[in-house]
Design a protein around this motif. Structure first.
Motif, mmCIF file in Angstrom:
data_model
loop_
_atom_site.group_PDB
_atom_site.id
_atom_site.type_symbol
_atom_site.label_atom_id
_atom_site.label_comp_id
_atom_site.label_asym_id
_atom_site.label_seq_id
_atom_site.Cartn_x
_atom_site.Cartn_y
_atom_site.Cartn_z
ATOM 1 N N ALA A 1 28.435 33.834 -5.419
ATOM 2 C CA ALA A 1 27.525 34.974 -5.481
ATOM 3 C C ALA A 1 26.568 34.850 -6.658
ATOM 4 O O ALA A 1 25.383 35.200 -6.552
ATOM 5 N N PHE A 2 27.070 34.354 -7.764
ATOM 6 C CA PHE A 2 26.226 34.169 -8.948
ATOM 7 C C PHE A 2 25.093 33.192 -8.649
ATOM 8 O O PHE A 2 23.925 33.460 -8.948
ATOM 9 N N GLU A 3 25.428 32.068 -8.038
ATOM 10 C CA GLU A 3 24.406 31.065 -7.741
ATOM 11 C C GLU A 3 23.449 31.540 -6.653
ATOM 12 O O GLU A 3 22.252 31.254 -6.700
ATOM 13 N N ALA A 4 23.966 32.281 -5.680
ATOM 14 C CA ALA A 4 23.133 32.736 -4.566
ATOM 15 C C ALA A 4 22.140 33.814 -4.982
ATOM 16 O O ALA A 4 21.183 34.087 -4.242
ATOM 17 N N THR A 5 22.351 34.417 -6.130
ATOM 18 C CA THR A 5 21.454 35.485 -6.579
ATOM 19 C C THR A 5 20.752 35.105 -7.886
ATOM 20 O O THR A 5 20.365 35.976 -8.658
ATOM 21 N N SER A 6 20.568 33.817 -8.111
ATOM 22 C CA SER A 6 19.987 33.357 -9.366
ATOM 23 C C SER A 6 18.576 32.799 -9.230
ATOM 24 O O SER A 6 17.735 33.004 -10.107
ATOM 25 N N SER A 7 18.279 32.102 -8.145
ATOM 26 C CA SER A 7 17.023 31.373 -8.054
ATOM 27 C C SER A 7 15.800 32.291 -8.065
ATOM 28 O O SER A 7 14.885 32.123 -8.878
ATOM 29 N N LEU A 8 15.768 33.293 -7.182
ATOM 30 C CA LEU A 8 14.621 34.210 -7.135
ATOM 31 C C LEU A 8 14.502 35.036 -8.417
ATOM 32 O O LEU A 8 13.400 35.141 -8.978
ATOM 33 N N PRO A 9 15.591 35.635 -8.932
ATOM 34 C CA PRO A 9 15.464 36.335 -10.212
ATOM 35 C C PRO A 9 14.981 35.432 -11.341
ATOM 36 O O PRO A 9 14.210 35.875 -12.204
ATOM 37 N N SER A 10 15.406 34.173 -11.352
ATOM 38 C CA SER A 10 14.943 33.255 -12.394
ATOM 39 C C SER A 10 13.438 33.037 -12.293
ATOM 40 O O SER A 10 12.733 32.966 -13.307
ATOM 41 N N SER A 11 12.927 32.938 -11.069
ATOM 42 C CA SER A 11 11.485 32.794 -10.875
ATOM 43 C C SER A 11 10.738 34.018 -11.394
ATOM 44 O O SER A 11 9.685 33.900 -12.038
ATOM 45 N N ARG A 12 11.288 35.194 -11.138
ATOM 46 C CA ARG A 12 10.664 36.416 -11.648
ATOM 47 C C ARG A 12 10.716 36.483 -13.164
ATOM 48 O O ARG A 12 9.772 36.944 -13.812
ATOM 49 N N MET A 13 11.828 36.020 -13.739
ATOM 50 C CA MET A 13 11.929 35.993 -15.194
ATOM 51 C C MET A 13 10.880 35.056 -15.789
ATOM 52 O O MET A 13 10.264 35.378 -16.817
ATOM 53 N N VAL A 14 10.674 33.905 -15.171
ATOM 54 C CA VAL A 14 9.644 32.973 -15.646
ATOM 55 C C VAL A 14 8.295 33.665 -15.714
ATOM 56 O O VAL A 14 7.579 33.602 -16.734
ATOM 57 N N GLN A 15 7.935 34.355 -14.642
ATOM 58 C CA GLN A 15 6.628 35.018 -14.602
ATOM 59 C C GLN A 15 6.536 36.158 -15.614
ATOM 60 O O GLN A 15 5.497 36.372 -16.248
ATOM 61 N N GLY A 16 7.632 36.900 -15.758
ATOM 62 C CA GLY A 16 7.625 37.984 -16.729
ATOM 63 C C GLY A 16 7.528 37.485 -18.159
ATOM 64 O O GLY A 16 6.794 38.053 -18.987
ATOM 65 N N LEU A 17 8.252 36.421 -18.473
ATOM 66 C CA LEU A 17 8.193 35.852 -19.815
ATOM 67 C C LEU A 17 6.807 35.294 -20.117
ATOM 68 O O LEU A 17 6.290 35.434 -21.232
ATOM 69 N N GLN A 18 6.205 34.655 -19.120
ATOM 70 C CA GLN A 18 4.845 34.140 -19.314
ATOM 71 C C GLN A 18 3.858 35.291 -19.496
ATOM 72 O O GLN A 18 2.937 35.192 -20.321
ATOM 73 N N VAL B 1 20.036 24.725 -5.099
ATOM 74 C CA VAL B 1 20.958 23.678 -4.658
ATOM 75 C C VAL B 1 22.404 24.107 -4.883
ATOM 76 O O VAL B 1 23.272 23.940 -4.021
ATOM 77 N N HIS B 2 22.663 24.705 -6.031
ATOM 78 C CA HIS B 2 24.025 25.096 -6.391
ATOM 79 C C HIS B 2 24.615 26.113 -5.419
ATOM 80 O O HIS B 2 25.818 26.092 -5.148
ATOM 81 N N GLU B 3 23.775 27.023 -4.909
ATOM 82 C CA GLU B 3 24.310 28.027 -3.995
ATOM 83 C C GLU B 3 24.844 27.388 -2.712
ATOM 84 O O GLU B 3 25.871 27.816 -2.176
ATOM 85 N N GLN B 4 24.181 26.335 -2.254
ATOM 86 C CA GLN B 4 24.657 25.641 -1.059
ATOM 87 C C GLN B 4 25.969 24.907 -1.348
ATOM 88 O O GLN B 4 26.902 24.915 -0.542
#
Length: 318
Positions: free
Chosen positions: A227-244, A265-268
């Motif tokens: 569950a952690f890996e499956a809910t990480s990729s999209l939030p990480s992308s949003r964090m990148v944009q917010g930090l920038q 990859v990890h979620e799979q």
């Protein structure tokens, strides 16, 4: 790491006893008076005895029988509360239905708020309290490795090899986070901000260590990982944009950018290979895989709702 500031009678008594090495019977008697915050911090510190040095605390207390008894009582209470919140899904297969199930449990999103609305001060606060996990990222999961069958063990090792930098110490995920903290003007030493951490963060970390330390909860540990890996990729992308958007240093941006592709990859791996292999080898573990996955989503939602309410209240007052 220095011991934190006590949060109640239990941690007051426990930390004093840890420093003095006295008999721990008095600590057990303080348990009944502990608040949730007090109990969560006590359990977190007892878990740290298995991970790292605590200033002024002898190493041999890691397996002191009275401390282990206290830890067991606190863990039993935590596990019971987590199980009371969980209802097993009916008619679903973990491997085939997991991602649809996760999509139906979409909770509050801190990353979406950071993407659009968060202030620099709010992101610094988030970075400080998240550091309690991110500066030891994946360490709780390593406990699970010896408890797995061949296929699941090999796949988890593949995932962890990436998490730990694929042999490059400068690419360890928790080291990347430390570099991001330092570049942002924060103290990157482990536990530096434990006194700021809310109970929701303590429970997130305590649950992961609970699942990792106990062989009987190996299914929950892998479900949590999935569950952690499956809910990480999209939030990480949003964090990148917010930090920038807020002009944070590239080092902190790089930490989240690393997780955009890696966790896709990890979620799979976590669901199809590790989880699938576990169920093939031990079908009875499927219920705990769901339990661990639910716990990961539930605890993150509770933290997100708490911090978003806090931030938006601050904005309303301002």
């Amino acid at each position: 790491m220095d011991l934190p500031t006590p949060r109640g009678p239990l941690t007051e008594t426990l930390f004093s006893a840890l420093r003095s090495g006295d008999d721990f019977f008095a600590v057990l008697t303080a348990l009944d008076d502990a608040t949730p915050d007090d109990a969560a911090l006590a359990l977190w510190v007892l878990h740290q005895l298995h991970y790292r040095d605590l200033t002024g605390v002898p190493d041999d207390l890691e397996w002191d029988s009275q401390l282990v008894q206290l830890r067991s009582l606190l863990e039993r209470d935590l596990e019971q509360r987590l199980r009371d919140r969980f209802t097993a899904p009916e008619g679903l297969a973990f491997v085939e239905d997991f991602f649809d199930w996760v999509a139906e449990h979409d909770g509050a999103s801190i990353a979406a708020y950071v993407h659009r609305d968060a202030t620099r001060e709010q992101v610094l606060e988030l970075t400080r309290v998240r550091s309690i996990y991110h500066l030891m990222e994946s360490d709780p999961t390593v406990w699970v490795l010896p408890r797995l069958g061949v296929r699941a063990k090999a796949a988890l090792m593949e995932l962890l090899y990436d998490e730990y930098g694929a042999g490059d110490p400068n690419r360890l995920h928790h080291h990347l986070f430390a570099r991001g903290m330092e570049a942002s003007g924060l103290d990157a030493s482990y536990g530096a901000y434990i006194d700021e951490v809310p109970v929701e963060i303590l429970e997130q970390n305590n649950a992961q260590t609970l699942f990792g330390l106990h062989r009987r909860l190996r299914g929950a540990a892998i479900g949590h990982l999935a569950a952690f890996e499956a809910t990480s990729s999209l939030p990480s992308s949003r964090m990148v944009q917010g930090l920038q958007r807020l002009g944070f240093p590239q080092e902190l941006v790089d930490y989240y950018a690393e997780h955009v592709e890696a966790d896709a990859v990890h979620e799979q791996l976590a669901v199809h290979v590790i989880g699938g292999a576990m169920i093939d080898e031990e079908p009875g573990l499927e219920a705990d895989l769901w339990f661990g996955a639910f716990t990961a989503l539930d605890l993150e939602d509770r933290f997100a709702r708490s911090v978003l309410a806090h931030w938006q209240l601050e904005e309303a007052v301002a």
